[in-house]
Structures are given as structure tokens and as C-alpha cells.
Design an enzyme around this catalytic site. Sequence first.
Site, PDB file in Angstrom:
ATOM      1  CG  ASP A  29     -10.749  15.347 -13.908  1.00  0.00           C
ATOM      2  OD1 ASP A  29      -9.896  15.906 -13.192  1.00  0.00           O
ATOM      3  OD2 ASP A  29     -10.464  14.739 -14.962  1.00  0.00           O
ATOM      4  N   GLY A  30     -11.236  18.396 -12.933  1.00  0.00           N
ATOM      5  CA  GLY A  30     -11.064  19.700 -13.576  1.00  0.00           C
ATOM      6  C   GLY A  30     -10.789  20.857 -12.634  1.00  0.00           C
ATOM      7  CG  ASN A  31     -11.231  20.435  -8.440  1.00  0.00           C
ATOM      8  OD1 ASN A  31     -12.312  20.549  -9.006  1.00  0.00           O
ATOM      9  ND2 ASN A  31     -11.064  19.744  -7.325  1.00  0.00           N
ATOM     10  N   GLY A  32      -7.946  21.696 -11.259  1.00  0.00           N
ATOM     11  CA  GLY A  32      -6.671  22.318 -11.627  1.00  0.00           C
ATOM     12  C   GLY A  32      -6.840  23.257 -12.807  1.00  0.00           C
ATOM     13  CD  GLU A  76      -4.563   4.607  -9.814  1.00  0.00           C
ATOM     14  OE1 GLU A  76      -5.638   5.189  -9.584  1.00  0.00           O
ATOM     15  OE2 GLU A  76      -4.416   3.376  -9.662  1.00  0.00           O
ATOM     16  CG  ASN A  77      -5.768  11.541  -7.686  1.00  0.00           C
ATOM     17  OD1 ASN A  77      -6.976  11.515  -7.468  1.00  0.00           O
ATOM     18  ND2 ASN A  77      -5.300  11.785  -8.916  1.00  0.00           N
ATOM     19  CD1 TRP A  78      -2.549   7.127  -2.827  1.00  0.00           C
ATOM     20  CD2 TRP A  78      -1.992   8.778  -1.410  1.00  0.00           C
ATOM     21  NE1 TRP A  78      -3.406   7.081  -1.743  1.00  0.00           N
ATOM     22  CE2 TRP A  78      -3.084   8.061  -0.854  1.00  0.00           C
ATOM     23  CE3 TRP A  78      -1.466   9.866  -0.691  1.00  0.00           C
ATOM     24  CZ2 TRP A  78      -3.658   8.398   0.375  1.00  0.00           C
ATOM     25  CZ3 TRP A  78      -2.050  10.190   0.532  1.00  0.00           C
ATOM     26  CH2 TRP A  78      -3.118   9.467   1.051  1.00  0.00           C
TER      27      TRP A  78
END
Length: 252
Positions: A29-32, A76-78
Site C-alpha cells: 500500500d501507499g503507491n498513490g 474493492e479496488n475495481w
Amino acid sequence: MAITLPLNDFPELSLDPSRLPRHVAIVMDGNGRWARRRGLSRNEGHRRGKDSVRAVVEAARELGIPYLTLFAFSAENWQRPSSEVNFLMQLFHRYLVTETKRLMKRGIRILALGDTERLPPRLREVLAETVTATQGNAAMTVALALSYGGRQDVVNATRQIARAVAAGKLNPDDIDQGVIDRALTTSGMPDPDLLIRTSGELRISNFFLFQLAYTELYFTDTLWPDFRERELLSALAAYQMRDRRFGALSPG
Ligand code: IPE
Ligand code: IPE
Ligand code: MG
């Protein structure tokens, strides 16, 4: 006893090779946020995250960790904007195409967990090809959780078990933890010993549920694109400090 492991670039992080986890699972997590802090697009963060995947897979392989699960895309990422979803699908595609050679060379087997039917056909194809091409590799298994949801996994397992009962192949009284284990998408894999989540979020986000019953949890503020060999070794060192009791008493 601490012994220097193959990754001797970091001698200060000594690990006991006899007490390494059999299965490490990572919520990448945390790319954004990594990208936003640099004034870059979120997709740029995902692109950099791919380099961390290579680094962590190869470090885990060198250390001799037999199973590594990477949570790459949740059910849920969709819900994210289609431009980001499409970019991620292309990135997964590119990862599989460009990495297969390296994976073969290192004896790494790829598995896919999750509702892969939802993935774009081209990606599904490459994924199936990679799984087949690497199925004989025995040095390490890397499971890619794509379109994966822990609750969906439990629902699918329940359906499978209910069908077996309805068909008269299974007696409800014979349903035990092993039956449920084998009906989950992780069937055949040991439960994770260590779960790592990057980026400071302190939640499971519908990743493994049943499988995490006695997993050691490790949270770090490091954002996924900054998580490399050193961070993996730190997580493993922290893991080795834990006293795993499984509800019993520790010896001594
Ligand atoms: C993780 O990074 C990658 C995926 C969920 C696919 P994020 O995209 O969630 O990054 P943040 O949490 O917004 O920083
Ligand atoms: C979890 O991260 C899923 C993956 C890393 C693939 P998210 O960024 O989707 O989780 P939330 O929304 O912060 O809980
Ligand atoms: Mg996130």
C-alpha cells in the site's frame, strides 16, 4: 544463533535462518501517496511499486522463504477510476511478460489468487501462461492476489462445501477447519506467518481473513515504492523477536 544470510549488504540486520517465516504476505500500500508527495501522478507510484515487487521477490527468494503472497489488487479496488484500473491491469500484464525469464531462472512458481475471471482477457491469458510455465519451479511460490477479497474467498469456499453436501459427498458433521482450508483459494499453502502492510494503514482491508488467525502483523509507515530489501529484512528481524504462543504457554 544469528548467521549472515545471502543478503550481506545489510550486516546489521542479522537473522536466524532456521526461524524464517514459511509464508510472508504483503499488503503493498501507499503507491498513490508516494507519487503525490513528489507531485507525480498516482500511476507513476504504481510504476515505481513494480520495482519494489521485483526487489522483494528476489530478496525473499535469496533468503529461502518458501511462500510469498502479494496483495496487488483487491476486489474493492475495481471501484477506482477506470484510468487507474486500466493502468494497473497493463502494469500487471507487463510485469508478467517481462519477469517470466527472471522467475524461471530463479525457480519461482507463480500462482494467482482471487476472482481472476474479472481480469481483462489479455491479462488472464498471460497470467494462465505464466502459471503454467512456472508450475514446475520449486524454489519459491509467489502468489499474486488479484481481484482478491477475503470475504469473497470465504463465500466461495462455503458454496463449494455446500455443493459437496448437497451432492451427498460430504457429511456436514465432517466439516472441520481442514475442509474449509482446502476450499479456500489458498488451498495447499501454509497460513501466513507474517503479514506486512506498508504505508501506515492499520487495517486488513479485506485481505486474508480465515488465514490470518495466528499471523504476526507488521505495520510500517514506509510507502510501498520505498519498500526494498532493507525494509524486508527489518520486518523479518521484528518477526524473529516475536513470541508466538498460539494460545498456549511459551516454553521456559
Ligand atoms: C496500493 O497503493 C496499490 C493498490 C491498491 C493497487 P494505493 O494506490 O492504495 O496507494 P495510496 O493508498 O492511495 O497511497
Ligand atoms: C489494500 O489497499 C489493497 C491493496 C494493497 C491491493 P487499499 O489502498 O485498497 O486499502 P484501503 O482502501 O486504504 O483500505
Ligand atoms: Mg491504498
